[in-house]
Design an enzyme around this catalytic site. Structure first.
Site, mmCIF file in Angstrom:
data_model
loop_
_atom_site.group_PDB
_atom_site.id
_atom_site.type_symbol
_atom_site.label_atom_id
_atom_site.label_comp_id
_atom_site.label_asym_id
_atom_site.label_seq_id
_atom_site.Cartn_x
_atom_site.Cartn_y
_atom_site.Cartn_z
ATOM 1 N N THR A 127 0.864 -1.054 0.199
ATOM 2 C CA THR A 127 0.152 -0.046 0.030
ATOM 3 C C THR A 127 0.844 1.148 0.033
ATOM 4 O O THR A 127 1.951 1.188 0.545
ATOM 5 C CB THR A 127 -0.898 0.068 1.354
ATOM 6 O OG1 THR A 127 -0.062 0.392 2.312
ATOM 7 C CG2 THR A 127 -1.799 -1.312 1.547
ATOM 8 N N HIS A 128 0.355 2.293 -0.915
ATOM 9 C CA HIS A 128 1.497 3.658 -0.865
ATOM 10 C C HIS A 128 2.681 2.904 -1.506
ATOM 11 O O HIS A 128 3.670 3.587 -1.399
ATOM 12 C CB HIS A 128 1.539 4.229 0.423
ATOM 13 C CG HIS A 128 0.402 4.311 1.460
ATOM 14 N ND1 HIS A 128 -0.349 5.560 1.272
ATOM 15 C CD2 HIS A 128 -0.273 3.501 2.248
ATOM 16 C CE1 HIS A 128 -1.457 5.392 2.231
ATOM 17 N NE2 HIS A 128 -1.365 4.093 2.567
ATOM 18 N N SER A 172 17.579 -0.463 -26.414
ATOM 19 C CA SER A 172 17.671 1.084 -26.329
ATOM 20 C C SER A 172 18.796 1.299 -27.710
ATOM 21 O O SER A 172 19.546 0.383 -27.901
ATOM 22 C CB SER A 172 18.496 1.704 -25.121
ATOM 23 O OG SER A 172 19.029 2.730 -25.384
ATOM 24 N N LYS A 208 20.039 -2.487 -22.242
ATOM 25 C CA LYS A 208 18.711 -2.026 -22.200
ATOM 26 C C LYS A 208 17.671 -3.140 -22.697
ATOM 27 O O LYS A 208 17.985 -3.606 -23.665
ATOM 28 C CB LYS A 208 18.048 -0.751 -22.614
ATOM 29 C CG LYS A 208 18.836 0.368 -21.683
ATOM 30 C CD LYS A 208 18.457 0.561 -20.489
ATOM 31 C CE LYS A 208 16.958 0.899 -20.080
ATOM 32 N NZ LYS A 208 16.642 2.412 -20.089
ATOM 33 N N GLU A 249 4.186 -0.344 -21.552
ATOM 34 C CA GLU A 249 4.167 1.218 -21.390
ATOM 35 C C GLU A 249 3.240 1.631 -22.540
ATOM 36 O O GLU A 249 2.634 2.800 -22.245
ATOM 37 C CB GLU A 249 5.824 1.640 -21.948
ATOM 38 C CG GLU A 249 6.524 1.395 -20.626
ATOM 39 C CD GLU A 249 7.903 1.607 -20.909
ATOM 40 O OE1 GLU A 249 8.421 2.998 -20.991
ATOM 41 O OE2 GLU A 249 8.806 0.882 -21.840
ATOM 42 N N TYR A 291 -31.373 14.559 -35.034
ATOM 43 C CA TYR A 291 -30.148 14.451 -35.493
ATOM 44 C C TYR A 291 -29.409 15.743 -35.738
ATOM 45 O O TYR A 291 -30.149 16.856 -36.271
ATOM 46 C CB TYR A 291 -30.329 13.837 -36.857
ATOM 47 C CG TYR A 291 -28.860 13.599 -37.374
ATOM 48 C CD1 TYR A 291 -27.990 12.561 -37.095
ATOM 49 C CD2 TYR A 291 -28.570 14.595 -38.487
ATOM 50 C CE1 TYR A 291 -26.738 12.276 -37.683
ATOM 51 C CE2 TYR A 291 -27.171 14.447 -38.987
ATOM 52 C CZ TYR A 291 -26.400 13.309 -38.725
ATOM 53 O OH TYR A 291 -25.067 13.166 -39.180
ATOM 54 N N LYS A 336 -17.872 8.954 -34.851
ATOM 55 C CA LYS A 336 -17.235 7.775 -35.272
ATOM 56 C C LYS A 336 -15.888 7.565 -35.247
ATOM 57 O O LYS A 336 -15.228 6.632 -34.912
ATOM 58 C CB LYS A 336 -17.749 7.447 -36.891
ATOM 59 C CG LYS A 336 -19.088 7.297 -36.943
ATOM 60 C CD LYS A 336 -19.564 7.313 -38.400
ATOM 61 C CE LYS A 336 -21.189 7.550 -38.182
ATOM 62 N NZ LYS A 336 -21.459 8.574 -37.925
HETATM 63 N N1 ARG Z 1 -22.673 10.443 -42.395
HETATM 64 C C1 ARG Z 1 -23.802 10.709 -41.447
HETATM 65 C C2 ARG Z 1 -23.579 10.579 -39.960
HETATM 66 O O1 ARG Z 1 -22.829 9.613 -39.720
HETATM 67 C C3 ARG Z 1 -25.127 10.156 -41.889
HETATM 68 C C4 ARG Z 1 -26.198 10.732 -41.559
HETATM 69 C C5 ARG Z 1 -26.540 12.015 -42.395
HETATM 70 N N2 ARG Z 1 -27.744 12.452 -41.937
HETATM 71 C C6 ARG Z 1 -27.938 13.996 -42.376
HETATM 72 N N3 ARG Z 1 -29.215 14.364 -42.066
HETATM 73 N N4 ARG Z 1 -27.088 14.419 -43.097
HETATM 74 O O2 ARG Z 1 -24.001 11.353 -39.157
#
Ligand code: ARG
Length: 463
Positions: free
Chosen positions: A161-162, A283, A289, A296, A323, A331
């Site tokens: 610990t520590h 190294s 090394k 890491e 949306y 993504k």
């Molecule tokens: N490539 C767009 C996205 O990933 C798809 C949806 C596009 N929709 C729109 N109303 N422009 O969000």
């Protein structure tokens, strides 16, 4: 209007071509191509549903499904060129379908929008990722840890610990701590999968669709457990992605702590383990090394995954329903964090069987640092001394030993008795590392038999 923009699925109301920089700026094809299998699968089910409901002719649906098979084939073979003009994977697939089967391709988007389409694709994609990570990744790593632990129930190391020597523990017990962390990680993935596995398709742009679609059928065909109940929520929810990012962030935190320990243990200052050459690098200047770079890097990549989580949270926090194009920014962090987490789980899984413990060095250090001082205090407690008082007595004995550079077990009983006359000749028996370890028999403790039982139980869960 240029012929180019007329070709765009949404080009109808536009009189000027899109600015070339804007096209490049807004395109996502260079990363969202990864969704193509899931996009095509969902489109095929959607087309079949439209035919079942009499919205499309059977021959039209057949042409669409067959054409999509070919588009998939071309994408698998890397034969479909990507162009920023077609923005994303959804438009690439549809436009190629049109080239292959003609205007019927245009009927695929009936009762659908890219908004519910992309929401569906990401859920399908991440669902596969979750299954892979949970069942192969996490379970696999747990098996490696249990496998290594099996040989080291009686290997003694100092627990810390520590980062100060605290009490002796079994090396297997230490490894099993990580098996438990990963068990909760597995649980989090299973748990979030249920919430993720709801079908958004049918929400269309945001308000639902006037066509008589059959969402239940689509859900069953695509393996969803149920339907997103609100069309606005269906297209604007990314919680499932954020939950997954959070679960991966914790997985990475656990891997990073283990990586950190491997790095420390391999340092000659500890000398607890060696790692295989295949997982270390040298190294360019210091010939002696051997560096634990893989560990890491796992520790380092943890920052990326945590960053991706924050990125998703911040992207979503100010968005009005439903949306918004901001959501396309989900993504890259998602793909990156999934791939990073998967690779790090793999790296550690492959590293674990290559760990060579140095039991003598571990045991030697477990003898240092007065690691069994608590056992002497506990012995006094069993003689009726209140724990706080016993703690003080042993503290003075440790100071005595430390002042003369001796270990507790080196002190003659007479010297201990001068600190407190309640100490008898039997007391030093509890000062050995073995006795300390085996005294901790309550469930969850480090006694050899308890750890054997824990190993048995862990193996049953992960095998
Ligand atoms: N490539 C767009 C996205 O990933 C798809 C949806 C596009 N929709 C729109 N109303 N422009 O969000």
């Amino acid at each position: 209007m240029t012929s180019h923009d007329a070709a765009k699925p949404w080009g109808g109301r536009f009189t000027q071509p899109t600015d070339a920089f804007v096209e490049a700026f807004s395109a996502s094809i260079h990363y969202d191509y990864r969704l193509f299998r899931h996009d095509i699968r969902a489109s095929q089910v959607h087309a079949r549903m439209l035919a079942r409901q009499g919205i499309l002719g059977d021959d039209e649906a057949r042409a669409i499904v067959g054409g999509l098979d070919q588009v998939k084939q071309e994408l698998e073979e890397g034969k479909l060129p990507f162009s920023p003009r077609l923005e994303d994977i959804h438009m690439h697939v549809e436009s190629r379908l049109k080239e292959l089967i003609g205007p019927t391709a245009g009927k695929l988007h009936t009762a659908r929008s890219r908004n519910d389409q992309v929401a569906t694709d990401i859920r399908l994609y991440l669902r596969d990722e979750v299954d892979l990570l949970a069942e192969e990744g996490i379970r696999g790593l747990q098996r490696q840890l249990v496998g290594l632990a099996q040989h080291h129930v009686e290997t003694v190391m100092p627990g810390f610990t520590h980062l100060q020597i605290a009490q002796p523990v079994s090396f297997a017990h230490h490894l099993l701590a990580y098996v438990e962390m990963l068990e909760r990680d597995h649980g989090r993935l299973t748990d979030l999968r249920r919430r993720m596995n709801q079908l958004p398709l049918g929400a269309a742009a945001l308000a639902g669709t006037p066509f008589p679609i059959d969402r239940e059928w689509v859900a069953r065909e695509l393996g969803f457990d149920g339907l997103c109940r609100n069309s606005l929520d269906a297209v604007s929810d990314r919680d499932f992605a954020i939950e997954l990012a959070a679960a991966c962030s914790l997985i990475m935190t656990h891997l990073s702590r283990f990586a950190e320990e491997l790095i420390l243990w391999m340092s000659p200052a500890f000398g607890f383990i060696d790692l295989p050459d295949a997982f270390c690098t040298g190294s360019s200047i210091m010939p002696q090394k051997k560096n634990p770079d893989v560990a890491e890097l796992v520790r380092g990549k943890t920052g990326r995954v945590h960053g991706a989580l924050i990125s998703l949270l911040v992207t979503m926090k100010g968005l009005p329903l439903a949306y918004n194009r901001d959501m396309q920014e989900d993504k890259e962090p998602l793909f990156d964090l999934m791939e990073t987490t998967r690779n790090c789980v793999r790296a550690i899984s492959e590293l674990v069987p290559g760990i060579t413990p140095r039991p003598q060095r571990m045991a030697a250090l477990a003898e240092e640092g007065y690691a069994t001082a608590t056992d002497l205090a506990d012995w006094l407690v069993r003689q009726g001394v209140p724990f706080r008082e016993a703690h003080g007595v042993v503290g003075r004995i440790v100071a005595l030993a430390a002042a003369s550079g001796r270990r507790l077990s080196d002190l003659p009983v007479e010297e201990m008795q001068r600190v407190d006359e309640r100490i008898t000749a039997e007391a030093p028996d509890v000062l050995t590392v073995e006795s300390s370890i085996n005294a901790r028999r309550a469930p969850g403790g480090t006694a050899v038999d308890t750890v054997r039982a824990a190993l048995h139980e862990a193996w049953r869960r992960v095998k």
